[in-house]
Scaffold this motif. Structure first.
Motif, PDB file in Angstrom:
ATOM      1  N   LYS A  94       0.822  -1.223   0.000  1.00  0.00           N
ATOM      2  CA  LYS A  94       0.000   0.000   0.000  1.00  0.00           C
ATOM      3  C   LYS A  94       0.855   1.273   0.000  1.00  0.00           C
ATOM      4  O   LYS A  94       0.317   2.379  -0.100  1.00  0.00           O
ATOM      5  CB  LYS A  94      -0.909   0.007   1.235  1.00  0.00           C
ATOM      6  CG  LYS A  94      -1.946  -1.108   1.252  1.00  0.00           C
ATOM      7  CD  LYS A  94      -2.904  -0.977   2.423  1.00  0.00           C
ATOM      8  CE  LYS A  94      -2.215  -1.167   3.755  1.00  0.00           C
ATOM      9  NZ  LYS A  94      -3.162  -1.134   4.899  1.00  0.00           N
ATOM     10  N   ASP A  96       3.061   4.476  -0.756  1.00  0.00           N
ATOM     11  CA  ASP A  96       3.061   5.452  -1.849  1.00  0.00           C
ATOM     12  C   ASP A  96       4.320   5.272  -2.701  1.00  0.00           C
ATOM     13  O   ASP A  96       5.403   4.982  -2.188  1.00  0.00           O
ATOM     14  CB  ASP A  96       3.008   6.868  -1.267  1.00  0.00           C
ATOM     15  CG  ASP A  96       2.931   7.915  -2.365  1.00  0.00           C
ATOM     16  OD1 ASP A  96       4.000   8.463  -2.694  1.00  0.00           O
ATOM     17  OD2 ASP A  96       1.826   8.168  -2.862  1.00  0.00           O
ATOM     18  N   GLN A  97       4.202   5.482  -4.012  1.00  0.00           N
ATOM     19  CA  GLN A  97       5.337   5.331  -4.913  1.00  0.00           C
ATOM     20  C   GLN A  97       6.456   6.297  -4.559  1.00  0.00           C
ATOM     21  O   GLN A  97       7.645   5.987  -4.706  1.00  0.00           O
ATOM     22  CB  GLN A  97       4.902   5.542  -6.367  1.00  0.00           C
ATOM     23  CG  GLN A  97       5.982   5.216  -7.400  1.00  0.00           C
ATOM     24  CD  GLN A  97       6.446   3.778  -7.334  1.00  0.00           C
ATOM     25  OE1 GLN A  97       5.623   2.872  -7.216  1.00  0.00           O
ATOM     26  NE2 GLN A  97       7.750   3.565  -7.405  1.00  0.00           N
TER      27      GLN A  97
END
Length: 259
Positions: A94, A96-97
Motif C-alpha cells: 500500500k 506510496d510510490q
C-alpha cells in the motif's frame, strides 16, 4: 591407568554421539560448548581476528520494515512474528510510490559508499588474510551443507545407529547421576564398566551386535528406497556403488537370458 584413559575417551565419544539419549534436554545447556557468545553470532572476520568488513546497506523493503515494524508491534502486541511479517508486506504493497522511490535513492547512495568502503577494505588485506578468509568461508559452506544433509536424513526417516555395549551400560546408569557433574559421573561409570565381570560385558556386547545387524539391514533397505526416490545426496557412496554394481549385474543377466 592407560585403560582408564581409554574408557574416558570412549565415554567422551559416547556423549558426543548419544548426548540426547544420555541427558535430558534441559541439561544440555550446562556445558560450555553449548553456550552462545553472549547471544551474538561471530562473523568469519571476527573468528579470524580481522577487522570487521563493511556492512551492506538495507534494501528498500527491509529499510521500510525497519521503520514501520515497531509501530506494528505496538499496535499488535499479541501477534506472532510471522503475522508481523505479513502485516509489513501488506503495508509495503500500500506504500506510496514516492516513499518507495525515496527509499530506492537512499539505497543507491549507500551502495555506492559501500562499494568504495569494501574495495578499500579488500586492499588492506594481505594475501595470507584473503586466503584464510576464503578457506573459512568454504568451511562454513561445507558445515551448512552438512547440517542440511543431516536434517534431510532425519526428515526422510534414516534409521538411527544403535548404542554400543558401553553406551548402553552408560544409559542404564543415567538415572543414578543425580546432581553429579557430568565429567565426574562419566569417570565413575567408566570405572564401573572396567570392573564389570566379563560375562556381563559380553551380554551387552551381544545385544549391541544384534541391534547392529538389524540396523545395517534397515539402513540398506532405507538407502535402496532413497536411491529409487532420487535422494542420492543422503546415501553413502558405498551404497551407490553397490547399487550400480547390482544394476549392471541385472542388465548382464537379462542380456544372457535373451541370448
Amino acid at each position: 591407568m592407560r585403560f582408564g584413559a581409554d574408557m574416558m575417551r570412549i565415554g567422551n565419544l559416547a556423549f558426543k554421539n548419544f548426548r540426547n539419549v544420555l541427558l535430558p534436554r534441559h541439561s544440555l545447556g550446562s556445558f560450555p560448548a553449548d553456550q552462545p557468545s553472549c547471544g551474538l553470532k561471530q562473523s568469519v572476520e571476527e573468528k579470524l581476528g580481522l577487522p570487521p568488513r563493511p556492512k551492506k546497506p538495507l534494501t528498500p523493503y527491509f529499510r521500510f520494515m525497519q521503520q514501520i515494524r515497531p509501530s506494528i508491534i505496538q499496535k499488535n502486541p499479541q501477534a506472532k512474528a510471522t503475522d508481523i511479517v505479513k502485516m509489513v508486506a501488506a503495508e509495503w504493497e500500500k506504500a506510496d510510490q514516492g516513499v518507495r522511490d525515496s527509499l530506492q535513492r537512499k539505497f543507491h547512495e549507500e551502495m555506492m559508499e559501500y562499494a568504495e568502503e569494501y574495495t578499500h577494505y579488500q586492499n588492506k588485506l594481505t594475501d595470507k588474510q584473503r586466503q584464510a578468509l576464503r578457506e573459512a568461508k568454504d568451511q562454513k559452506v561445507r558445515e551448512k551443507r552438512k547440517k542440511l544433509i543431516q536434517k534431510k536424513m532425519q526428515e526422510m526417516g534414516k534409521p538411527k545407529r544403535p548404542m554400543t555395549g558401553f553406551v548402553r551400560f552408560m544409559y542404564e546408569q543415567k538415572d543414578k547421576r543425580g546432581s553429579m557433574p557430568f565429567r565426574e559421573w562419566q569417570a565413575k561409570v567408566a570405572e564401573e564398566w572396567q570392573q564389570l565381570p566379563d560375562n556381563e560385558k559380553e551380554e551387552y556386547s551381544k545385544k549391541s551386535q544384534r541391534d547392529l545387524a538389524d540396523y545395517q539391514e534397515r539402513l540398506q533397505e532405507w538407502e535402496e528406497r532413497m536411491i529409487r526416490l532420487g535422494h542420492i545426496d543422503i546415501v553413502r557412496k558405498e551404497a551407490l556403488i553397490e547399487s550400480r554394481d547390482s544394476s549392471r549385474g541385472t542388465l548382464s543377466h537379462r542380456s544372457h537370458s535373451r541370448e
